[in-house]
Design a protein around this motif. Structure first.
Motif, PDB file in Angstrom:
ATOM      1  N   TRP A 195       0.809  -1.226   0.000  1.00  0.00           N
ATOM      2  CA  TRP A 195       0.000   0.000   0.000  1.00  0.00           C
ATOM      3  C   TRP A 195       0.841   1.275   0.000  1.00  0.00           C
ATOM      4  N   ARG A 196       2.117   1.156  -0.201  1.00  0.00           N
ATOM      5  CA  ARG A 196       3.043   2.288  -0.083  1.00  0.00           C
ATOM      6  C   ARG A 196       2.629   3.495  -0.937  1.00  0.00           C
ATOM      7  N   ARG A 197       1.976   3.251  -2.052  1.00  0.00           N
ATOM      8  CA  ARG A 197       1.585   4.336  -2.965  1.00  0.00           C
ATOM      9  C   ARG A 197       0.126   4.743  -2.776  1.00  0.00           C
ATOM     10  N   THR A 198      -0.440   4.406  -1.629  1.00  0.00           N
ATOM     11  CA  THR A 198      -1.827   4.776  -1.359  1.00  0.00           C
ATOM     12  C   THR A 198      -1.960   5.433   0.006  1.00  0.00           C
ATOM     13  N   GLN A 199      -2.941   6.291   0.092  1.00  0.00           N
ATOM     14  CA  GLN A 199      -3.281   6.927   1.359  1.00  0.00           C
ATOM     15  C   GLN A 199      -4.382   6.090   2.006  1.00  0.00           C
ATOM     16  N   LEU A 200      -4.175   5.677   3.234  1.00  0.00           N
ATOM     17  CA  LEU A 200      -5.185   4.921   3.951  1.00  0.00           C
ATOM     18  C   LEU A 200      -6.203   5.913   4.516  1.00  0.00           C
TER      19      LEU A 200
END
Length: 125
Positions: free
Chosen positions: A78-83
């Motif tokens: 998920w490094r390229r996503t905002q949780l």
């Protein structure tokens, strides 16, 4: 993280209100997003003293003073996503403090732009 970088984790107003409700009963909590199946796929809310942060866990940030962690392997995915921490109707995970409240936390995600990835990691995507 570089200056001007976006937050890796944010929360909806509903999630903030729900977190505040839980903190009335349990003032010191944390949230952990693991990469497991079933309950482990949902953000889980634990008393801070009752949950051991693992060596590979990554702190994404804080929501209203509550630390939000993610497992290392899940962070890489998920490094390229905002949780985005949200709340939906339903039952929480068996050991999560949202269980029994007829609502549960849910993780949504938004993909970061190439510019945001650069601001976070300092290198071109």
């Amino acid at each position: 993280m570089h200056t001007g970088a976006p937050a890796r984790v944010i929360a909806t107003d509903a999630a903030r209100a729900f977190l505040a409700e839980i903190r009335q009963d349990h003032p010191n909590v944390l949230i952990h997003q693991s990469g497991g199946c079933c309950d482990g796929s949902s953000p889980m809310c634990y008393p801070s003293a009752a949950f051991r942060i693992g060596d590979s866990d990554v702190k994404l940030g804080e929501i209203d003073g509550v630390a939000i962690y993610i497992s290392g392997p899940q962070f890489e995915a998920w490094r390229r996503t905002q949780l985005i921490l949200d709340v939906v109707p339903g039952r929480g995970g068996m050991f999560s403090l949202d269980n029994g409240r007829e609502r549960r936390f849910l993780a949504r995600a938004r993909a970061f732009s190439d510019e945001e990835v650069f601001a976070l990691d300092g290198k071109a995507p």
